[in-house]
Design a protein around this motif. Structure first.
Motif, mmCIF file in Angstrom:
data_model
loop_
_atom_site.group_PDB
_atom_site.id
_atom_site.type_symbol
_atom_site.label_atom_id
_atom_site.label_comp_id
_atom_site.label_asym_id
_atom_site.label_seq_id
_atom_site.Cartn_x
_atom_site.Cartn_y
_atom_site.Cartn_z
ATOM 1 N N HIS A 99 1.040 -1.106 -0.002
ATOM 2 C CA HIS A 99 -0.049 0.468 -0.088
ATOM 3 C C HIS A 99 0.694 1.134 -0.232
ATOM 4 C CE1 HIS A 99 -3.273 1.935 1.669
ATOM 5 N NE2 HIS A 99 -3.311 3.091 0.788
ATOM 6 N N TYR A 100 0.623 2.440 -0.980
ATOM 7 C CA TYR A 100 1.467 3.151 -0.936
ATOM 8 C C TYR A 100 0.689 4.800 -1.371
ATOM 9 C CZ TYR A 100 5.795 0.225 -2.253
ATOM 10 O OH TYR A 100 6.826 -0.465 -1.789
ATOM 11 N N VAL A 101 1.012 5.991 -1.296
ATOM 12 C CA VAL A 101 -0.090 7.020 -1.125
ATOM 13 C C VAL A 101 1.084 8.184 -1.927
ATOM 14 C CG1 VAL A 101 -1.220 9.172 0.706
ATOM 15 C CG2 VAL A 101 -0.968 6.271 1.484
ATOM 16 N N SER A 102 0.284 8.279 -2.764
ATOM 17 C CA SER A 102 0.802 9.290 -3.761
ATOM 18 C C SER A 102 0.107 10.616 -2.382
ATOM 19 C CB SER A 102 0.299 9.102 -5.244
ATOM 20 O OG SER A 102 1.534 8.315 -5.732
ATOM 21 N N LEU A 103 0.982 11.548 -2.695
ATOM 22 C CA LEU A 103 0.465 12.589 -1.752
ATOM 23 C C LEU A 103 0.336 13.882 -2.741
ATOM 24 C CD1 LEU A 103 2.661 12.223 1.145
ATOM 25 C CD2 LEU A 103 -0.231 11.946 1.369
ATOM 26 N N LEU A 104 -0.970 14.524 -3.484
ATOM 27 C CA LEU A 104 -0.884 15.745 -3.942
ATOM 28 C C LEU A 104 -0.721 16.981 -3.852
ATOM 29 C CD1 LEU A 104 -4.165 14.019 -6.332
ATOM 30 C CD2 LEU A 104 -2.420 13.428 -6.968
ATOM 31 N N LYS A 105 0.028 18.060 -5.017
ATOM 32 C CA LYS A 105 0.106 18.989 -4.393
ATOM 33 C C LYS A 105 -0.750 19.790 -4.571
ATOM 34 C CE LYS A 105 3.199 22.502 -5.597
ATOM 35 N NZ LYS A 105 3.721 22.621 -4.028
ATOM 36 N N ASP A 106 -1.992 19.343 -5.314
ATOM 37 C CA ASP A 106 -3.773 20.240 -5.608
ATOM 38 C C ASP A 106 -4.842 19.496 -5.336
ATOM 39 O OD1 ASP A 106 -1.905 23.077 -6.952
ATOM 40 O OD2 ASP A 106 -1.673 21.788 -8.546
ATOM 41 N N ASP A 107 -5.745 19.990 -5.604
ATOM 42 C CA ASP A 107 -6.799 19.280 -5.403
ATOM 43 C C ASP A 107 -7.438 18.421 -7.280
ATOM 44 O OD1 ASP A 107 -7.803 20.047 -2.347
ATOM 45 O OD2 ASP A 107 -8.353 21.257 -2.893
ATOM 46 N N PRO A 108 -7.307 17.339 -7.258
ATOM 47 C CA PRO A 108 -7.820 16.890 -8.065
ATOM 48 C C PRO A 108 -9.668 17.212 -8.575
ATOM 49 C CG PRO A 108 -8.115 14.935 -6.461
ATOM 50 C CD PRO A 108 -7.312 16.356 -6.268
ATOM 51 N N THR A 109 -9.913 17.442 -9.874
ATOM 52 C CA THR A 109 -10.862 17.622 -10.627
ATOM 53 C C THR A 109 -11.457 16.090 -10.352
ATOM 54 O OG1 THR A 109 -10.571 16.921 -12.872
ATOM 55 C CG2 THR A 109 -10.337 19.147 -12.393
ATOM 56 N N ALA A 110 -12.583 15.974 -10.594
ATOM 57 C CA ALA A 110 -13.792 14.890 -10.141
ATOM 58 C C ALA A 110 -13.394 13.688 -11.620
ATOM 59 C CB ALA A 110 -14.942 15.044 -10.384
ATOM 60 N N GLU A 111 -13.267 14.722 -13.354
ATOM 61 C CA GLU A 111 -13.015 13.635 -14.324
ATOM 62 C C GLU A 111 -11.073 13.270 -14.270
ATOM 63 O OE1 GLU A 111 -12.553 17.374 -16.018
ATOM 64 O OE2 GLU A 111 -15.081 17.686 -15.514
ATOM 65 N N ALA A 112 -10.244 14.640 -13.116
ATOM 66 C CA ALA A 112 -9.146 13.089 -13.091
ATOM 67 C C ALA A 112 -8.977 11.874 -12.294
ATOM 68 C CB ALA A 112 -8.448 14.561 -12.493
ATOM 69 N N ILE A 113 -9.495 12.520 -11.219
ATOM 70 C CA ILE A 113 -10.599 11.080 -10.447
ATOM 71 C C ILE A 113 -10.719 10.139 -11.016
ATOM 72 C CG2 ILE A 113 -11.212 10.326 -8.558
ATOM 73 C CD1 ILE A 113 -11.481 12.934 -7.382
ATOM 74 N N LYS A 153 0.757 11.758 -14.228
ATOM 75 C CA LYS A 153 0.017 11.662 -15.201
ATOM 76 C C LYS A 153 -1.946 12.534 -15.680
ATOM 77 C CE LYS A 153 3.433 9.186 -18.167
ATOM 78 N NZ LYS A 153 3.400 7.381 -18.755
ATOM 79 N N LYS A 154 -2.213 11.805 -14.465
ATOM 80 C CA LYS A 154 -3.203 12.291 -14.181
ATOM 81 C C LYS A 154 -3.811 13.540 -13.461
ATOM 82 C CE LYS A 154 -4.197 8.415 -17.539
ATOM 83 N NZ LYS A 154 -4.841 8.828 -18.640
ATOM 84 N N LEU A 155 -3.444 13.186 -12.397
ATOM 85 C CA LEU A 155 -3.056 14.335 -11.349
ATOM 86 C C LEU A 155 -2.828 15.837 -11.247
ATOM 87 C CD1 LEU A 155 -4.965 12.030 -8.504
ATOM 88 C CD2 LEU A 155 -6.099 13.535 -10.747
ATOM 89 N N GLY A 156 -0.571 15.548 -11.931
ATOM 90 C CA GLY A 156 -0.053 16.550 -11.198
ATOM 91 C C GLY A 156 0.604 15.958 -10.110
ATOM 92 N N VAL A 157 1.861 17.018 -9.886
ATOM 93 C CA VAL A 157 2.830 16.776 -8.927
ATOM 94 C C VAL A 157 2.206 15.736 -7.657
ATOM 95 C CG1 VAL A 157 4.188 17.800 -7.511
ATOM 96 C CG2 VAL A 157 3.771 19.089 -9.893
ATOM 97 N N SER A 158 2.625 15.335 -7.541
ATOM 98 C CA SER A 158 2.506 14.556 -6.461
ATOM 99 C C SER A 158 3.921 13.452 -5.766
ATOM 100 C CB SER A 158 1.637 13.184 -7.078
ATOM 101 O OG SER A 158 2.023 12.629 -6.881
ATOM 102 N N THR A 159 3.874 13.138 -4.431
ATOM 103 C CA THR A 159 4.823 12.621 -4.196
ATOM 104 C C THR A 159 4.084 11.110 -3.739
ATOM 105 O OG1 THR A 159 7.397 12.687 -2.773
ATOM 106 C CG2 THR A 159 5.705 13.831 -2.183
ATOM 107 N N ASN A 160 5.140 10.118 -3.191
ATOM 108 C CA ASN A 160 4.493 9.254 -2.891
ATOM 109 C C ASN A 160 5.447 8.629 -1.699
ATOM 110 O OD1 ASN A 160 4.868 5.424 -3.313
ATOM 111 N ND2 ASN A 160 3.368 6.172 -4.540
ATOM 112 N N ARG A 161 4.586 7.606 -0.643
ATOM 113 C CA ARG A 161 5.026 7.139 0.036
ATOM 114 C C ARG A 161 4.647 5.760 0.824
ATOM 115 N NH1 ARG A 161 7.746 11.077 -0.335
ATOM 116 N NH2 ARG A 161 8.752 12.741 0.805
ATOM 117 N N ASN A 162 4.880 5.268 1.392
ATOM 118 C CA ASN A 162 4.233 3.878 1.596
ATOM 119 C C ASN A 162 3.472 4.002 2.766
ATOM 120 O OD1 ASN A 162 6.351 3.286 3.980
ATOM 121 N ND2 ASN A 162 7.431 2.428 3.115
ATOM 122 N N LEU A 163 2.650 3.124 2.996
ATOM 123 C CA LEU A 163 1.835 3.111 3.914
ATOM 124 C C LEU A 163 2.462 3.436 5.587
ATOM 125 C CD1 LEU A 163 -0.606 3.915 5.035
ATOM 126 C CD2 LEU A 163 -1.806 1.027 5.404
#
Length: 175
Positions: A99-113, A153-163
């Motif tokens: 289980h990994y979590v990508s933490l997003l810089k910006d709020d995603p749109t419904a379409e991007a989600i 690619k779908k939601l913009g800048v993010s960084t990833n951490r494991n759970l």
């Protein structure tokens, strides 16, 4: 004075993007923050700030990091309460694999989600909750198709951490 948690993207990768914990702490302090604490050397930092705007905090930290290191360090800020909510949401998945979590810089749109969740397969699942994307993967993260790069690619800048890191930080720094 409020407390925030920043996640730094793409540091300590290769010889040219080194950013030791002590240097991170000094740069965060140079940006005007106090009570700075880091956790492991992957770019997790807790601090207090008089600034209230997440965008303003991120911009101030990114400027300080660029000045200190000479390279851009995308920075993603959460409140302790937001981090705790991410960890609590993860507990509800009951996933037996990685289980990994990508933490997003910006709020995603419904379409991007929808676009990122549509990348899910029987073996790999993406679930978006606010500015966090839970990646429920099989046993080998390095063979996964559903990666932080795919999320970006779908939601913009993010960084990833494991759970494990997310839970440790929520226990340590969460509200």
């Amino acid at each position: 004075m409020a407390t925030y948690i920043a996640f730094l993207r793409a540091i300590n990768l290769g010889a040219k993007r080194k950013f030791p914990k002590d240097a991170i702490k000094a740069a965060v302090e140079a940006a005007g923050c106090t009570n700075v604490e880091t956790y492991i050397n992957t770019g997790n930092v807790r601090f207090d700030s008089t600034m209230r705007s997440r965008a303003r905090i991120e911009a101030a930290l990114e400027k300080a990091f660029l000045e200190d290191r000479g390279f851009e360090v995308p920075t993603i800020v959460f409140t302790p309460k937001e981090l705790r909510a991410i960890a609590e949401e993860a507990a509800g998945f009951g996933h037996g694999g990685r289980h990994y979590v990508s933490l997003l810089k910006d709020d995603p749109t419904a379409e991007a989600i929808k676009a990122v969740e549509d990348l899910s397969t029987a073996e790999e699942v993406a679930r978006v909750g606010g500015r966090a994307v839970h990646l429920l993967l099989g046993a080998n993260y390095h063979e996964a198709r559903l990666t932080n790069a795919a999320v970006e690619k779908k939601l913009g800048v993010s960084t990833n951490r494991n759970l494990t890191v997310i839970e440790a930080l929520a226990d340590r720094w969460g509200a």
